[in-house]
Each structure stands twice: as C-alpha cells, then as structure tokens.
Design an enzyme around this catalytic site. Structure first.
Site, PDB file in Angstrom:
ATOM      1  N   GLU A   1     145.684  41.305  34.262  1.00  0.00           N
ATOM      2  CA  GLU A   1     144.999  40.533  33.229  1.00  0.00           C
ATOM      3  C   GLU A   1     143.501  40.596  33.478  1.00  0.00           C
ATOM      4  OE1 GLU A   1     145.884  39.021  30.483  1.00  0.00           O
ATOM      5  OE2 GLU A   1     147.972  39.636  30.683  1.00  0.00           O
TER       6      GLU A   1
ATOM      7  N   LYS B   1     151.598  25.525  48.564  1.00  0.00           N
ATOM      8  CA  LYS B   1     150.917  24.456  49.278  1.00  0.00           C
ATOM      9  C   LYS B   1     151.375  23.106  48.725  1.00  0.00           C
ATOM     10  CE  LYS B   1     146.711  26.988  50.523  1.00  0.00           C
ATOM     11  NZ  LYS B   1     145.226  26.997  50.504  1.00  0.00           N
TER      12      LYS B   1
ATOM     13  N   SER C   1     149.904  20.845  47.291  1.00  0.00           N
ATOM     14  CA  SER C   1     149.306  20.538  45.986  1.00  0.00           C
ATOM     15  C   SER C   1     150.022  21.240  44.843  1.00  0.00           C
ATOM     16  CB  SER C   1     147.836  20.967  45.976  1.00  0.00           C
ATOM     17  OG  SER C   1     147.729  22.379  46.087  1.00  0.00           O
TER      18      SER C   1
ATOM     19  N   GLU D   1     139.968  40.246  51.932  1.00  0.00           N
ATOM     20  CA  GLU D   1     141.064  39.381  51.484  1.00  0.00           C
ATOM     21  C   GLU D   1     141.400  39.733  50.040  1.00  0.00           C
ATOM     22  OE1 GLU D   1     142.271  34.735  51.688  1.00  0.00           O
ATOM     23  OE2 GLU D   1     140.478  35.183  50.514  1.00  0.00           O
TER      24      GLU D   1
ATOM     25  N   HIS E   1     140.582  23.354  41.801  1.00  0.00           N
ATOM     26  CA  HIS E   1     139.317  23.522  42.521  1.00  0.00           C
ATOM     27  C   HIS E   1     138.200  22.724  41.845  1.00  0.00           C
ATOM     28  CE1 HIS E   1     136.264  25.554  44.932  1.00  0.00           C
ATOM     29  NE2 HIS E   1     135.570  25.721  43.816  1.00  0.00           N
TER      30      HIS E   1
END
Length: 218
Positions: free
Chosen positions: A58, A132, A134, A159, A175
């Site tokens: 995408e 995670k 969250s 990364e 975030h």
C-alpha cells in the site's frame, strides 16, 4: 606549562574533528544501505506484480535517524556516544515500514526477505501473533543489508516493520494519542477502548483476507 595546555587543546580539537569525520562517513554508509533496501523492495514489488497481478505494498516509508535523535536514544539507553557503541548497540538508524493490504502478505514478504542472499535477518519480533498489551500489531525485523564498496563488503543494520493498513492506522493513532498530545500515561478505560479498536482492526484484516480469497477462487 602553557605550551602543554595549548598542545592538549590541539589534540582535543583533532580528536573532535576525527570523530565528526567518522560520524559523517558512518551516516553515508547508512544512506547507501537504505538505497540498497529500497532497490530490494522495488524488485520484490515488480516480481510480485508479475506473479500475482497486484502490488503487495500500500505504501513504503523510510527514514534515517538524525544525529540529534540518535544522541537522544543513546542518552535514554545509557550508551556512550561513540562509533563503537553505536555499531554494537543501535540497529534501527535505518527504518523501513512496509504497509500491505492483507495480513497473509506480511508473511509472504517476510519469506521473500528470508530467501535473499543480500539480506541477513538477525532478529524477529512478531507482534502480530503476539500483540503488545495495547493491541499494537506489526512484524519487526532487524536485518543487515549487503553493501558492496570499493574497499570490500559491509553489512549495514536496519529495522524493517511490516504490517497491514488496519494495523498501521491503529499504530499511528495510538502514537498520536500517547505522545503527540503529551499524554505520558493513558487511563485504564482509554487503554481498554484502544484494545477494542485493535480487536476490530484484526476482524477487518481477517474479513478482507476472506473476501480476497473468495474472489480468487471464483
């Protein structure tokens, strides 16, 4: 004594100049490493389109940490601001985020990266199979990309994050809520709501994959 002090200042200045030159060359190596990764991704895209008739991406975002951002990270982690410390401890100066439409494609891309001779996968954190707390999901890879220079071959760390559009939307929104609005600690009720949003995103990913598979079978 005065001459000794002058000589010490000259030596300190020479060391500082040498450090700046070394860091400048190091960041050039990272820039070259990022160019290699971009080339790899373009090749994967073209090959995928030839095989499956669509692009798996995408969008793809890349970045190189700025010296200031790098210095802040070293300070947070208690790591010396030196070339040796950076090379031994920091592996995400180059960052690549690959966003796909379908969850299946995340792992197909991972398999392709594993099969490349010019890429070494050093570490994998699968936050898709093991999200995670969250609800954050993404496949994180620490890799080394091959850099062929006149002086020989170097392997530059980077990364790579691979995730779907739904995962990327959740990660970006989380975030912003936590950092962009200066919220150091979210309340339990907000965390629960975010987890519910993550669960809905996961359902969306599964449904889109089912629709895609049904269309391909017709």
């Amino acid at each position: 004594m005065e001459i000794d002090k002058v000589m010490e200042r000259i030596e300190d200045q020479s060391e500082l100049i040498k450090l700046v030159e070394d860091f400048s060359y190091l960041f050039k190596e990272y820039e070259m490493g990022l160019l290699e990764l971009k080339s790899d991704i373009e090749i994967i895209d073209l090959e995928w389109q030839a095989k499956y008739g669509y692009s798996p991406f995408e969008h793809v975002k890349t970045r190189i940490k700025s010296p200031l951002s790098l210095k802040d990270k070293l300070k947070r982690k208690g790591i010396d601001y030196s070339l040796e410390s950076i090379q031994q401890n920091i592996f995400d100066i180059i960052g690549v985020r690959i966003v796909t439409t379908f969850e299946d494609d995340v792992y197909k891309i991972y398999d392709i990266l594993q099969g490349r001779n010019d890429l070494r996968i050093k570490r994998v954190k699968d936050y898709i199979k093991n999200p995670k707390p969250s609800g954050y999901k993404s496949l994180h890879l620490i890799v080394e990309t091959e850099l062929v220079l006149s002086e020989g071959v170097k392997w530059v760390p980077a990364e790579i994050q691979i995730r779907t559009l739904a995962m990327d939307f959740f990660a970006s929104t989380e975030h912003k809520l936590q950092y962009k609005y200066n919220t150091k600690k979210l309340s339990d009720s907000i965390r629960q709501e975010l987890r519910e949003v993550a669960d809905v995103s996961s359902v969306l990913d599964r449904k889109m994959t089912e629709v895609r598979n049904t269309i391909m079978m017709d």
